[in-house]
Motif scaffolding. Structure first.
Motif, short mmCIF file in Angstrom:
data_model
loop_
_atom_site.label_atom_id
_atom_site.label_comp_id
_atom_site.label_asym_id
_atom_site.label_seq_id
_atom_site.Cartn_x
_atom_site.Cartn_y
_atom_site.Cartn_z
N TRP A 1 0.89 -1.24 -0.14
CA TRP A 1 0.07 0.05 -0.15
C TRP A 1 0.81 1.39 -0.10
O TRP A 1 1.87 1.32 0.83
N HIS B 1 0.28 5.59 0.14
CA HIS B 1 -0.35 6.58 0.26
C HIS B 1 -0.33 7.59 -0.68
O HIS B 1 0.75 8.21 -1.07
N LYS C 1 -3.19 2.90 6.48
CA LYS C 1 -4.49 3.01 5.92
C LYS C 1 -5.42 3.49 6.93
O LYS C 1 -6.14 4.39 6.87
#
Length: 176
Positions: A37, A39, A126
């Motif tokens: 992941w 951002h 997250k």
């Protein structure tokens, strides 16, 4: 060799034989790895954020640019020399200088520990709250790039997250 040495040697040889058969034998099917992941901020250079501190006063920050690297895309925010009760007009915001000279928004000197006015604000997980959830509100309109924005690279700014920036803004506002 003592009796324990022969037993240990046999154990090591068995372990090596097992590894050899794993390496030279049939291999498992390929596994698809999930991309980590990363951002990516929705803020853009020139955006201005207002933050209302606990006293009710407003602090302003502007996005000088975006730092994009392999782990994320984070805004570089510059504190604007403003601490007021109401939002200034767009014309007033255009004329407000950055507070990058080692003083509080009102010109009060800051000690050597808290002298940063430029922040790289990252989101690492997250589940971390974003800026809106913590009270940072983007204002309508954007500012044009200012001379010297390129000097605010990621090496010269304080690294923080949105909750940390909110605490720092409380501290800055409290120096009044």
């Amino acid at each position: 060799m003592a009796g324990g040495g022969v037993k240990a040697l046999a154990g090591r040889q068995a372990a090596l034989d097992k590894v050899r058969s794993q390496l030279t034998g049939p291999q498992p099917e390929r596994k698809r790895l999930r991309r980590p992941w990363r951002h990516v901020t929705d803020l853009t250079p020139g955006a201005v954020l207002a933050y209302r501190v606990s006293s009710g006063r407003l602090v302003l920050l502007r996005v000088s640019h975006i730092d994009d690297d392999r782990v994320g895309c984070a805004p570089i925010l510059t504190l604007v020399r403003y601490l007021g009760d109401a939002l200034p007009s767009q014309q007033e915001i255009d004329r407000l200088p950055d507070a990058v000279d080692g003083s509080c928004p009102l010109g009060i000197p800051i000690d050597g520990v808290m002298n940063a006015m430029v922040f790289r604000v990252a989101v690492h997980r997250k589940k971390d709250p974003d800026y809106r959830a913590l009270g940072f509100e983007p204002l309508a309109g954007v500012l044009q790039p200012r001379p010297g924005d390129e000097r605010f690279d990621s090496l010269l700014c304080s690294y923080t997250h949105w909750e940390g920036l909110a605490s720092i803004m409380e501290w800055y506002a409290g120096c009044h």
